[in-house]
Design a protein around this motif. Structure first.
Motif, PDB file in Angstrom:
ATOM      1  N   LEU A 129      21.493 -18.547   4.506  1.00  0.00           N
ATOM      2  CA  LEU A 129      20.321 -18.226   5.319  1.00  0.00           C
ATOM      3  C   LEU A 129      19.307 -19.359   5.351  1.00  0.00           C
ATOM      4  O   LEU A 129      18.375 -19.327   6.161  1.00  0.00           O
ATOM      5  N   LEU A 130      19.469 -20.338   4.468  1.00  0.00           N
ATOM      6  CA  LEU A 130      18.468 -21.403   4.349  1.00  0.00           C
ATOM      7  C   LEU A 130      18.989 -22.772   4.754  1.00  0.00           C
ATOM      8  O   LEU A 130      18.219 -23.604   5.243  1.00  0.00           O
ATOM      9  N   PHE A 131      20.285 -23.038   4.536  1.00  0.00           N
ATOM     10  CA  PHE A 131      20.873 -24.332   4.887  1.00  0.00           C
ATOM     11  C   PHE A 131      22.011 -24.124   5.884  1.00  0.00           C
ATOM     12  O   PHE A 131      22.700 -23.100   5.859  1.00  0.00           O
ATOM     13  N   GLN A 132      22.213 -25.132   6.709  1.00  0.00           N
ATOM     14  CA  GLN A 132      23.307 -25.066   7.669  1.00  0.00           C
ATOM     15  C   GLN A 132      23.873 -26.465   7.895  1.00  0.00           C
ATOM     16  O   GLN A 132      23.187 -27.472   7.692  1.00  0.00           O
ATOM     17  N   THR A 146      17.887 -23.994   8.254  1.00  0.00           N
ATOM     18  CA  THR A 146      17.968 -22.960   9.282  1.00  0.00           C
ATOM     19  C   THR A 146      16.566 -22.710   9.837  1.00  0.00           C
ATOM     20  O   THR A 146      15.566 -23.190   9.287  1.00  0.00           O
ATOM     21  N   ASP A 147      16.499 -21.917  10.915  1.00  0.00           N
ATOM     22  CA  ASP A 147      15.196 -21.577  11.489  1.00  0.00           C
ATOM     23  C   ASP A 147      14.356 -20.792  10.487  1.00  0.00           C
ATOM     24  O   ASP A 147      13.123 -20.956  10.428  1.00  0.00           O
ATOM     25  N   LEU A 148      14.998 -19.949   9.706  1.00  0.00           N
ATOM     26  CA  LEU A 148      14.278 -19.175   8.687  1.00  0.00           C
ATOM     27  C   LEU A 148      13.634 -20.098   7.661  1.00  0.00           C
ATOM     28  O   LEU A 148      12.463 -19.904   7.278  1.00  0.00           O
ATOM     29  N   MET A 149      14.367 -21.100   7.225  1.00  0.00           N
ATOM     30  CA  MET A 149      13.830 -22.043   6.248  1.00  0.00           C
ATOM     31  C   MET A 149      12.677 -22.838   6.848  1.00  0.00           C
ATOM     32  O   MET A 149      11.676 -23.096   6.158  1.00  0.00           O
ATOM     33  N   LYS A 382       9.872 -15.027  -2.626  1.00  0.00           N
ATOM     34  CA  LYS A 382      10.475 -14.626  -1.351  1.00  0.00           C
ATOM     35  C   LYS A 382      11.619 -15.567  -0.985  1.00  0.00           C
ATOM     36  O   LYS A 382      12.674 -15.138  -0.507  1.00  0.00           O
ATOM     37  N   LEU A 383      11.410 -16.858  -1.231  1.00  0.00           N
ATOM     38  CA  LEU A 383      12.450 -17.848  -0.964  1.00  0.00           C
ATOM     39  C   LEU A 383      13.703 -17.555  -1.780  1.00  0.00           C
ATOM     40  O   LEU A 383      14.829 -17.639  -1.270  1.00  0.00           O
ATOM     41  N   TYR A 384      13.524 -17.206  -3.051  1.00  0.00           N
ATOM     42  CA  TYR A 384      14.662 -16.925  -3.917  1.00  0.00           C
ATOM     43  C   TYR A 384      15.428 -15.670  -3.459  1.00  0.00           C
ATOM     44  O   TYR A 384      16.660 -15.597  -3.603  1.00  0.00           O
ATOM     45  N   LYS A 385      14.700 -14.700  -2.903  1.00  0.00           N
ATOM     46  CA  LYS A 385      15.376 -13.501  -2.397  1.00  0.00           C
ATOM     47  C   LYS A 385      16.270 -13.849  -1.218  1.00  0.00           C
ATOM     48  O   LYS A 385      17.409 -13.384  -1.114  1.00  0.00           O
ATOM     49  N   TYR A 386      15.754 -14.675  -0.316  1.00  0.00           N
ATOM     50  CA  TYR A 386      16.565 -15.110   0.816  1.00  0.00           C
ATOM     51  C   TYR A 386      17.751 -15.946   0.346  1.00  0.00           C
ATOM     52  O   TYR A 386      18.830 -15.890   0.936  1.00  0.00           O
ATOM     53  N   ALA A 387      17.529 -16.734  -0.662  1.00  0.00           N
ATOM     54  CA  ALA A 387      18.586 -17.637  -1.144  1.00  0.00           C
ATOM     55  C   ALA A 387      19.784 -16.869  -1.682  1.00  0.00           C
ATOM     56  O   ALA A 387      20.908 -17.384  -1.678  1.00  0.00           O
ATOM     57  N   GLU A 388      19.580 -15.645  -2.141  1.00  0.00           N
ATOM     58  CA  GLU A 388      20.676 -14.856  -2.700  1.00  0.00           C
ATOM     59  C   GLU A 388      21.352 -13.957  -1.672  1.00  0.00           C
ATOM     60  O   GLU A 388      22.335 -13.294  -1.979  1.00  0.00           O
TER      61      GLU A 388
END
Length: 401
Positions: A129-132, A146-149, A382-388
């Motif tokens: 969700l964070l890297f592409q 990503t756009d989310l990041m 919040k970042l860590y939640k997305y990262a998982e």
């Protein structure tokens, strides 16, 4: 002649045990030169007892299993797990358009925080969700956000702008605690995430000539120097606690008085004697570095410096690497580890003996949750939640944004 024959015959009739020993030893039976039978008669060598891997400072935990705080220890594991995320976030943010060729990324294992010898794509895949990755017009594969990041980075920039005054005061307090009222710019930049200092702080400090000066030292390095000392800022959190609740503050630290056994003190008398040396009243903003290095006052000063240093951090904790970074500025010794271990009421040391982190216990509740969370800490969580999360899990969880 006859008597000689008689003597010879008599000798032959004697038992074998009474005969004179043969001066030549009997020949041993033939053995192969490759035989190992001779090893039986040798005493085995005493080998040195190998040190157990668990006993190595690199792997031996600081805390005994019975005294461990699972929540504090989990923070150390979390840092290790998200090392790639945090380092790559910082590195890519500084690149043009926040992108990097994947082939180049594979060589930057230190900068991006992935294990050497592993493919960077493996770490990228852990946070979809964070890297592409994508193929550019040059037919090369590139790594980016990503756009989310990108949205999270914009939110972080907004926090940095809104918290600028707070961060400026943090840096001022760090300088006021230092021995020469100046710190090398590269050291502050290296530990900027610990205090929530923005990446472009070296440009931002130019807006505050009444607080800071940038000077070049004799060693050729650039230093951030304190322009003016503010007495209202030179009050430690420990001193504030003492004014609010003196009894609680006195119980925070313990500095036993060294005395001989011939005093014959009972338990109550010993407690009263040690009570005289409980609270480190030596302010970290004073010239405590002038005390004799091994005096009780000097130790109180160093404990006070660490206490205030941790209070200035975002999460009220710091690793050995952060503390060592400011060793000279804050007159710390190589015995800082043992010094902190002697104050278990206030500090908790997690991790291993070689790679430990120190927590300020009063800043956390009984469940190990930070009581007062800085906006940057909330964003990081919040970042860590997305990262998982995996792809597809974001639906219905817009409350995080």
């Amino acid at each position: 002649m006859a008597w000689r024959l008689f003597f010879f015959a008599k000798t032959l009739t004697k038992p074998l045990s009474s005969r004179a020993p043969n001066p030549k030893p009997p020949k041993l039976p033939f053995t192969s030169r490759f035989s190992t039978s001779f090893l039986v008669t040798k005493t085995p060598k005493k080998h040195k007892k190998k040190r157990k891997k668990h006993d190595s400072p690199r792997t031996k935990p600081v805390q005994h299993e019975s005294a461990r705080n699972p929540q504090f220890e989990s923070f150390i594991e979390r840092d290790a797990y998200f090392r790639f995320l945090n380092r790559s976030k910082q590195f890519l943010s500084a690149q043009h358009e926040h992108v990097l060729r994947l082939d180049d990324a594979g060589k930057l294992y230190r900068e991006l925080g992935f294990p050497r010898g592993r493919k960077v794509a493996r770490s990228v895949a852990r946070h979809p969700l964070l890297f592409q990755t994508y193929r550019h017009n040059d037919n090369k594969i590139w790594l980016g956000f990503t756009d989310l990041m990108e949205d999270l980075l914009e939110e972080e920039k907004s926090i940095m702008d809104s918290m600028e005054t707070d961060r400026v005061n943090k840096v001022r307090k760090l300088l006021m605690m230092s021995k020469d009222k100046r710190i090398r710019l590269s050291k502050i930049h290296h530990c900027r995430l610990l205090f929530g200092i923005p990446d472009d702080f070296r440009d931002r400090v130019l807006k505050y000539p009444e607080y800071f000066k940038i000077v070049v030292g004799d060693d050729g390095n650039r230093y951030l120097e304190l322009a003016n000392r503010d007495p209202t800022l030179a009050v430690s959190e420990l001193e504030r606690q003492f004014m609010v609740d003196e009894d609680r503050a006195k119980k925070a630290f313990k500095f036993p008085v060294k005395h001989g056994k011939d005093l014959d003190l009972d338990e109550e008398d010993t407690r009263r004697l040690n009570l005289l040396n409980t609270l480190p009243l030596v302010s970290p903003y004073s010239d405590g570095w002038k005390f004799d290095l091994w005096s009780l006052e000097a130790e109180k000063y160093r404990v006070g410096v660490i206490h205030e240093f941790l209070n200035l951090t975002l999460e009220k904790r710091a690793s050995i690497h952060h503390i060592v970074e400011f060793k000279e500025e804050y007159s710390l010794t190589k015995h800082t580890y043992s010094m902190l271990l002697k104050q278990p009421r206030t500090f908790y040391l997690a991790g291993t003996e070689m790679n430990w982190a120190v927590f300020l216990k009063d800043a956390y509740d009984e469940n190990g949750v930070l009581i007062n969370k800085d906006p940057q800490v909330v964003l990081n969580e919040k970042l860590y939640k997305y990262a998982e999360m995996r792809e597809g899990e974001l639906e219905g969880k817009s409350s995080f944004i």
